[in-house]
Scaffold this active site. Structure first.
Site, short mmCIF file in Angstrom:
data_model
loop_
_atom_site.label_atom_id
_atom_site.label_comp_id
_atom_site.label_asym_id
_atom_site.label_seq_id
_atom_site.Cartn_x
_atom_site.Cartn_y
_atom_site.Cartn_z
N HIS A 34 30.29 24.88 36.15
CA HIS A 34 29.93 25.54 37.38
C HIS A 34 31.09 25.57 38.33
O HIS A 34 31.69 24.54 38.58
CB HIS A 34 28.65 24.79 37.89
CG HIS A 34 28.33 24.63 39.43
ND1 HIS A 34 27.82 25.64 39.89
CD2 HIS A 34 28.61 23.68 40.37
CE1 HIS A 34 27.71 25.41 41.14
NE2 HIS A 34 27.91 24.22 41.56
N CYS A 86 22.36 22.98 41.91
CA CYS A 86 22.91 24.18 40.92
C CYS A 86 22.35 23.83 39.77
O CYS A 86 22.76 24.83 38.70
CB CYS A 86 24.32 23.97 41.11
SG CYS A 86 25.20 24.10 42.52
N GLU A 110 17.49 27.44 43.98
CA GLU A 110 17.41 26.70 45.26
C GLU A 110 17.36 27.48 46.45
O GLU A 110 17.50 26.58 47.35
CB GLU A 110 18.51 25.50 45.14
CG GLU A 110 19.96 25.90 45.27
CD GLU A 110 20.76 25.10 45.68
OE1 GLU A 110 20.55 24.23 46.71
OE2 GLU A 110 21.94 24.80 45.06
#
Lengths: 425, 425
Positions: free
Chosen positions: A315, A184, A150
């Site tokens: 994550h 993410c 991103e």
């Protein structure tokens, strides 16, 4: 029933880039004439390969029931991140916040950053080229390459197309896959696409590569100490030691304005930190329950719980949020089997509404305390890189997986870790 | 050998959005409280469903050997694009260029555009919701949704996440796939990922959806008349009438600076038109030759040629470039079998270098003339929407496929068209 898919599809090698000060050798700077003059600097950077700023591991071909061969350890403070980071204790002083706010409060010790000699192209290129070079993989043996990021520096041209320079030089221009983006989750999407490719009729027998990379940079304020930077390249194929489970994974996606980047001229995201944490926890609840339900059906377990899983790979925006999420695993186990005697003393949380449960401090504290020992064993080994680098967005969950492989002796990794990548939407 | 993959994986329905002036009904404007105030206008737009600005076709479940049922035609000037476009003859006058430069020279009759009531979210949402609604598909029956676009209005939050509003309202938050980007190839990548998903162990039996959509907008100058806008949503599953061939497709990707969007604050791409055309033709050559080689091996054809393919579906930046590319098919056939008597009179092109062949006007003219009749039959029916709308980037090749289905009677579509989507990298 015998599966007709290739056996043991998964990860064969992982190579991770982390920020370290490097110098550009003039011999590597050779812009092709096709590059417009105003872009030649970019091109020079993109062609640069960092000399030593990656670490990684070749897992070797092995049956899934054998432990992976794991020659590299970066635990015990041998982690080679020596140059380019900020100590969080210094950050606390600089920001004039209370001592321990970032270290104990966020669970972060260091925060890595890149200088202007790197961009998303260069760090992805470093990861990919190092992986191929170190493990002697022919460029022509790659049939798919997908990038999750991103960190957008061009709205049209993909990072993948830039990486094609590495392969075209070896005559390989037939590589499917481009870039994929959603906060993410891009790295996870790229990874799952690569696995699907290997299991589909599109597969031509070659390896797939996945690169997840990002610069996490925040405006001055409460989110800044959760910055970081990194990239992870992975080689995927059959007969892998780290095998992707079939038929169990759970996904949760929803539309939310917790984290987005609407200002295209800024590197900073627009963040609602409180909402983002709630989204993270709700996504975890949904994914965990969906996974557990499928696990229960597959392995005929009446009340599946976190005891059924050896390791949890999250994550990691900051390690404290991972810890809190792991507490949610315990809370969900409680909700799914409240009569179990292990929950004595927690009965008063039975009737809490799902929304209240996401923000109730007493509940959080109670279940965190409940999983303290399990966290040390099942989660802490995954947080080594994250704690010292910071957030890496799409690369974060894979850096946690790399940490797990590095920190835990191979013979103890008898069962694949359950990877959990939160979907920030 | 019996394949173990689901049978006849492909396209079940196509729904295309095209620009048409619509009014926002106040009853549809209901921003949820979670939306930050400065984004409420966006939210209102995103929730709006255009009343009539799509057309599409439900192809029905059928065996691949049966022609698709195709109730909708939009040929013979019944194409319902009635409001929002510029006539290219007016554009020629406005730009003070020679008469016919855009109409005959580019092969475009109209150029569609959107006003400020639409953005990439709204046109993708219109396509998806119209497809589900018109063909009565339950929101819970979608297991994957991927968006291909290079119209980036947020560097992190995907269009897909915005579309999740449609599905969350029906309790479906478990849908894999996000956004994928590389110039015009994003839609193709999303499509191939969806097909792979259905053929992989990840498939849970539900439908996949793919949306490809873009606003093609150019700065004043020679590229502006190739602007356009559109989105195409597709429903994918097994037992489809339009089946994706297995084991034949060819891919070519290379790093090039022909088309990119480095100015993140601008809607305009940076374009080198001449280089872009060369990249397009070179990509076509490579994909065509790779496809033909595989076709020859599979069907035991000594010298495969364009005669072996019923229809060619291209990505269409403007229809004249498609025509030129089709001429390349003939040139490649010539290169692959130069002794064939059909090439009498063209012998002097035998020794031309590959690079010269990409720009030689005499060669282009000779082979274009050679394929004139074949173009009318194999290509022209695919260009109906493209000619009247303009470029749609990721959606273009799918709009061409929709045109083919609409323009050619089903009973004549005895064999699937060969889809060719150029990889602009």
């Amino acid at each position: 029933m015998v599966s007709h898919y290739p056996e043991n599809v998964g990860i064969l090698a992982i190579e991770m880039y982390f920020p370290k000060r490097v110098s550009i050798s003039s011999t590597t700077y050779s812009p092709p004439s096709a590059v417009p003059s105003h872009l030649r600097g970019l091109e020079g950077r993109a062609l640069k390969i960092g000399p030593a700023n990656t670490f990684g591991v070749w897992l070797g071909h092995a049956c899934a029931t054998q432990p992976p061969s794991c020659p590299l350890t970066f635990g015990n403070n041998t982690f080679p991140l020596t140059a380019q980071y900020v100590e969080q204790i210094h950050m606390e002083k600089f920001d004039r916040v209370s001592e321990g706010k970032y270290t104990a409060g966020l669970g972060q010790t260091k925060m890595a950053f890149v200088d202007d000699r790197e961009d998303i192209h260069s760090i992805c290129m470093t990861s990919v080229s190092k992986l191929l070079e170190k493990y002697n993989i022919a460029h022509t043996d790659i049939g798919r390459l997908e990038v999750g990021t991103e960190t957008i520096i061009d709205k049209s041209k993909s990072v993948k197309s830039t990486l094609m320079q590495l392969f075209a030089a070896h005559g390989n221009t037939e590589i499917e896959g481009v870039d994929t983006t959603n906060a993410c989750y891009g790295g996870t999407n790229a990874f799952l696409n690569a696995v699907n490719w290997i299991e589909s009729s599109s597969w031509d027998g070659r390896y797939a590569m996945v690169v997840a990379g990002d610069f996490a940079i925040y405006a001055q304020g409460s989110a800044r100490p959760t910055s970081g930077a990194g990239a992870v390249a992975m080689l995927l194929g059959k007969d892998a030691p780290i095998v992707v489970e079939r038929g169990l994974r759970g996904t949760h996606m929803e539309h939310a304005w917790d984290f987005y980047k609407p200002d295209l001229s800024s590197e900073y995201p627009t963040v609602d930190g409180r909402l983002s944490n709630i989204c993270y926890l709700r996504a975890f609840d949904n994914c965990y329950n969906r996974y557990m339900k499928r696990l229960a059906a597959k392995e005929d377990i009446e009340f599946p719980s976190l005891d059924n899983i050896d390791h949890f790979v999250f994550h990691s925006p900051y390690t404290k949020l991972v810890q809190k999420s792991f507490g949610r695993a315990s809370f969900n186990d409680f909700k799914n089997n409240p009569e179990d005697p292990r929950w004595v003393g927690l009965e008063h949380f039975r009737d809490i509404s799902p929304e209240d449960a996401l923000t109730n401090r007493d509940l959080e504290k109670a279940f965190l305390s409940n999983v303290k020992a399990a966290h040390a064993k099942k989660v802490e080994p995954t947080l080594f890189a994250s704690r010292q680098i910071g957030n890496m967005y799409t690369a974060s969950v894979w850096a946690c997986l790399a940490s797990l492989i590095s920190e835990v002796p191979s013979e103890d990794l008898v069962r694949e870790a359950s990877a959990f990548s939160v979907l920030f939407t």
